[in-house]
Design a protein around this motif. Structure first.
Motif, PDB file in Angstrom:
ATOM      1  N   PHE A 103       0.928  -1.452  -0.308  1.00  0.00           N
ATOM      2  CA  PHE A 103      -0.208   0.001   0.235  1.00  0.00           C
ATOM      3  C   PHE A 103       1.063   1.360  -0.397  1.00  0.00           C
ATOM      4  CE2 PHE A 103      -2.229  -3.664   1.953  1.00  0.00           C
ATOM      5  CZ  PHE A 103      -3.721  -3.473   1.308  1.00  0.00           C
ATOM      6  N   ILE A 104       2.091   1.069   0.634  1.00  0.00           N
ATOM      7  CA  ILE A 104       2.621   2.754   0.586  1.00  0.00           C
ATOM      8  C   ILE A 104       4.607   1.927   1.014  1.00  0.00           C
ATOM      9  CG2 ILE A 104       0.847   3.890   1.772  1.00  0.00           C
ATOM     10  CD1 ILE A 104       2.821   3.461   4.401  1.00  0.00           C
ATOM     11  N   ALA A 105       5.024   2.851   0.538  1.00  0.00           N
ATOM     12  CA  ALA A 105       6.437   2.317   0.509  1.00  0.00           C
ATOM     13  C   ALA A 105       7.174   2.107   1.786  1.00  0.00           C
ATOM     14  CB  ALA A 105       7.355   2.915  -0.643  1.00  0.00           C
ATOM     15  N   ILE A 130       3.899   8.223   8.410  1.00  0.00           N
ATOM     16  CA  ILE A 130       1.907   7.269   8.289  1.00  0.00           C
ATOM     17  C   ILE A 130       1.032   7.210   8.730  1.00  0.00           C
ATOM     18  CG2 ILE A 130       0.719   4.569   7.546  1.00  0.00           C
ATOM     19  CD1 ILE A 130       3.932   3.595   8.361  1.00  0.00           C
ATOM     20  N   ARG A 131       0.062   7.943   8.057  1.00  0.00           N
ATOM     21  CA  ARG A 131      -1.684   7.945   7.892  1.00  0.00           C
ATOM     22  C   ARG A 131      -2.912   7.195   6.959  1.00  0.00           C
ATOM     23  NH1 ARG A 131      -2.893  14.357   7.688  1.00  0.00           N
ATOM     24  NH2 ARG A 131      -2.748  13.519   5.397  1.00  0.00           N
ATOM     25  N   THR A 157      -8.404  -3.031   4.382  1.00  0.00           N
ATOM     26  CA  THR A 157      -7.697  -3.956   5.148  1.00  0.00           C
ATOM     27  C   THR A 157      -6.953  -1.393   5.230  1.00  0.00           C
ATOM     28  OG1 THR A 157      -5.853  -4.228   3.406  1.00  0.00           O
ATOM     29  CG2 THR A 157      -7.461  -5.721   4.363  1.00  0.00           C
ATOM     30  N   LEU A 158      -5.694  -1.811   4.490  1.00  0.00           N
ATOM     31  CA  LEU A 158      -4.766  -0.548   4.596  1.00  0.00           C
ATOM     32  C   LEU A 158      -4.714   0.184   3.699  1.00  0.00           C
ATOM     33  CD1 LEU A 158      -1.949  -1.627   6.080  1.00  0.00           C
ATOM     34  CD2 LEU A 158      -3.137  -0.409   7.449  1.00  0.00           C
ATOM     35  N   GLN A 159      -5.964   0.301   2.107  1.00  0.00           N
ATOM     36  CA  GLN A 159      -6.350   1.476   1.303  1.00  0.00           C
ATOM     37  C   GLN A 159      -6.219   2.645   1.449  1.00  0.00           C
ATOM     38  OE1 GLN A 159      -7.548  -1.957   1.549  1.00  0.00           O
ATOM     39  NE2 GLN A 159      -7.457  -3.079  -0.022  1.00  0.00           N
ATOM     40  N   GLY A 160      -5.719   3.440   1.028  1.00  0.00           N
ATOM     41  CA  GLY A 160      -5.983   5.095   1.608  1.00  0.00           C
ATOM     42  C   GLY A 160      -5.009   5.046   2.543  1.00  0.00           C
ATOM     43  N   ALA A 161      -4.172   4.451   3.298  1.00  0.00           N
ATOM     44  CA  ALA A 161      -2.818   4.680   3.715  1.00  0.00           C
ATOM     45  C   ALA A 161      -1.756   5.406   2.820  1.00  0.00           C
ATOM     46  CB  ALA A 161      -2.121   3.351   4.061  1.00  0.00           C
ATOM     47  N   LYS A 162      -1.223   6.668   3.506  1.00  0.00           N
ATOM     48  CA  LYS A 162      -0.399   7.697   2.328  1.00  0.00           C
ATOM     49  C   LYS A 162       0.796   7.787   3.235  1.00  0.00           C
ATOM     50  CE  LYS A 162      -3.379   9.899  -0.202  1.00  0.00           C
ATOM     51  NZ  LYS A 162      -4.084   9.312  -0.703  1.00  0.00           N
TER      52      LYS A 162
END
Length: 556
Positions: A193-195, A228-229, A240-245
């Motif tokens: 979802f994020i790096a 992380i947000r 699950t963690l969709q939309g995490a930035k």
């Protein structure tokens, strides 16, 4: 050390003391062996009844969820470090003054692969998995050149994202679990979802459910610390963690030796990252398999480095150009952080030495006699401290004078250069806390008082390698209350507010208490959070290993 004086037969102690000195904790001798608390146990997959003594308030309804290691070997292969044991999930269901208990091993890939092979095949923090003995010499040699696969043995905590419960460690893998039956539902990979290459097991939550966390990323130019947000709600039932930035990234002071961190702090408007001198030697870590060493061998304490507090605006992601420095300290857990009158108060459990992480080897925890005393007495204790960070530092702010103007505060903050402030802490305790071995596993009335001015916090006293008392600290006069019974070892205290709470400490404290000297003598302890008197205990006829963290799920 003076003996502990109990106010009553229930083990409660009330103490009051004045100004605390930074002095060494008393030397302990004749420590009891706690080897049974770091021994493999059986799971209890079906709920069993407990025997309740006393009265559990009828308003308590929900599940106390706990996480920690429960299995320390497979076949003839054994784990080396306390953090390595296979995750065992515990559920204490409280309804109508009654308690049922169940537990299950997390069905992680690590657990399943180790079980199938009847040996350790997945490396953990302090244990390097040995090559398959069925392979030929050449294949075993080549296997040393393969990077260690991150573990999904999520044994540290229960955490919540978008209303779902997960169990977490510090790698990129979590597992979504069912809090009612502890079933392992889904393996979730942060890096999809994020790096990031991992995330802590101690996220923070805004009142609307927005979740903040931290995780490192590693690239060709070295490491980055990432804030992380995660949004509070799902857009799809399967989310699950969709939309995490990634809110922002912070460059380490040393890109190839970034700091290790277990958690971070959060106030109403800021995320506070503590860059401490527990360092990770990335070259040693990526070559540990080649060198035949565990990952933990790449972590070291560098007391020549200062600790740096980085402030990040939660709304904009802007990293403050002002850096707040203090002497070398190590921090595993924060207590609270709040803003008032242009200052940010940062309250944490701090130690003046950062070598504890490498001392919690299973062989150390299983020692007895003089050898056990020696391990304990060489460890530095953690104490609650407050740092006061001035938020409005500009080029016009005067140098070389204390910027902390808060009344009755002994912390100092001195601007020593254009964008650097040096901070010295004040103690949040009296001298009496030294007699209880300091304080760790802190807990507050999180739902109402996290990021706000508060008065009370709770924790474990550490007159042993694990917690051996429960403490309530009052910030108004630095007094403490203690629950202590010789030979019993309570877990992290969890505060549960009463539904009609008016005052901050209206509620109960829940803790799971173990004893190494009796078979199947575990109990769930219920304390009145205000008086710290015992209300009830629910005897659980099973053996448990000493665990890490947990939470109370009132939605059950």
């Amino acid at each position: 050390m003076a003996p502990v004086k109990l106010d009553s037969e229930d083990g409660t102690v009330s103490c009051k003391n004045g100004k605390a000195k930074d002095c060494a904790a008393p030397v302990r001798k004749g420590l009891e062996s706690i080897a049974p608390l770091v021994t493999s146990v059986e799971e209890t997959p079906e709920p069993i009844s407990t025997e309740v003594h006393g009265t559990i308030p009828s308003w308590i309804k929900g599940n106390l969820l706990r996480n920690g290691p429960g299995k320390f070997e497979f076949g003839n292969t054994q784990y080396n470090h306390w953090f390595d044991g296979m995750a065992m999930l515990h559920r204490f269901k409280i309804v109508d003054g009654k308690v049922t208990y169940m537990s299950r091993f997390l069905r992680s890939d690590a657990f399943k692969k180790n079980s199938e092979s009847d040996r350790i095949v997945m490396s953990e923090f302090g244990t390097l998995a040995m090559p398959d003995p069925c392979k030929n010499i050449f294949q075993r040699f080549l296997s040393r050149f393969v990077m260690i696969e991150p573990t999904d043995n999520a044994s540290v905590n229960f955490v919540k994202y978008k209303g779902d419960y997960y169990v977490s460690t510090e790698t990129n893998f979590m597992h979504r679990v069912n809090p009612e039956n502890l079933e392992t539902l889904e393996k979730v990979d942060w890096s999809k979802f994020i790096a990031v290459n991992g995330a802590t097991a101690h996220p923070h939550f805004d009142p609307d459910g927005t979740t903040y966390n931290m995780g490192n990323s590693y690239g060709g130019k070295g490491a980055l610390y990432n804030i992380i947000r995660v949004p509070p709600e799902k857009t799809d039932a399967k989310d699950t963690l969709q939309g995490a930035k990634i809110l922002c990234s912070i460059v380490p002071s040393d890109k190839i030796r970034p700091s290790y961190y277990h958690s971070f702090a959060m106030s109403e408007n800021y995320v506070v990252f503590i860059e401490q001198p527990i360092k990770m030697d990335l070259l040693k870590i990526i070559t540990c398999k080649l060198r035949g060493k565990a990952l933990s061998e790449g972590i070291f304490w560098d007391p020549t480095q200062q600790t740096v507090f980085h402030l990040v605006n939660k709304r904009t992601g802007e990293v403050s150009s002002v850096k707040y420095h203090t002497k070398a300290i190590s921090v595993f857990h924060q207590i609270n952080a709040f803003e008032e009158d242009g200052f940010l108060m940062l309250d944490m459990c701090c130690s003046d030495d950062g070598q504890a992480i490498n001392n919690y080897l299973i062989q150390n925890l299983r020692k007895s006699g003089d050898a056990l005393d020696e391990v304990y007495n060489t460890l530095s204790r953690a104490y609650p401290r407050r740092f006061v960070l001035p938020l409005n530092v500009t080029h016009e702010t005067p140098m070389d004078q204390n910027l902390n103007t808060r009344p009755n505060s002994k912390a100092t903050s001195v601007k020593i250069s254009k964008d650097q402030v040096f901070c010295e802490h004040e103690n949040l305790h009296g001298d009496d806390l030294h007699d209880y071995g300091g304080l760790e596993f802190p807990h507050i009335n999180y739902g109402k008082y996290n990021t706000k001015t508060y008065r009370y916090f709770y924790g474990c006293g550490f007159r042993h390698l694990v917690g051996d008392s429960l403490l309530k600290m009052d910030l108004k006069d630095k007094s403490l209350k203690v629950w202590y019974q010789e030979g019993f070892y309570p877990s992290e205290p969890v505060f549960v507010p009463s539904p009609d709470a008016v005052e901050e400490d209206d509620g109960v404290i829940l803790s799971v208490v173990l004893t190494p000297s009796q078979d199947k003598a575990t109990f769930l302890l219920v304390l009145d959070a205000k008086t710290f008197k015992e209300l009830a205990r629910a005897n659980v006829p099973v053996n448990m290993a000493y665990g890490f963290h947990g939470t109370f799920d009132s939605s059950a």
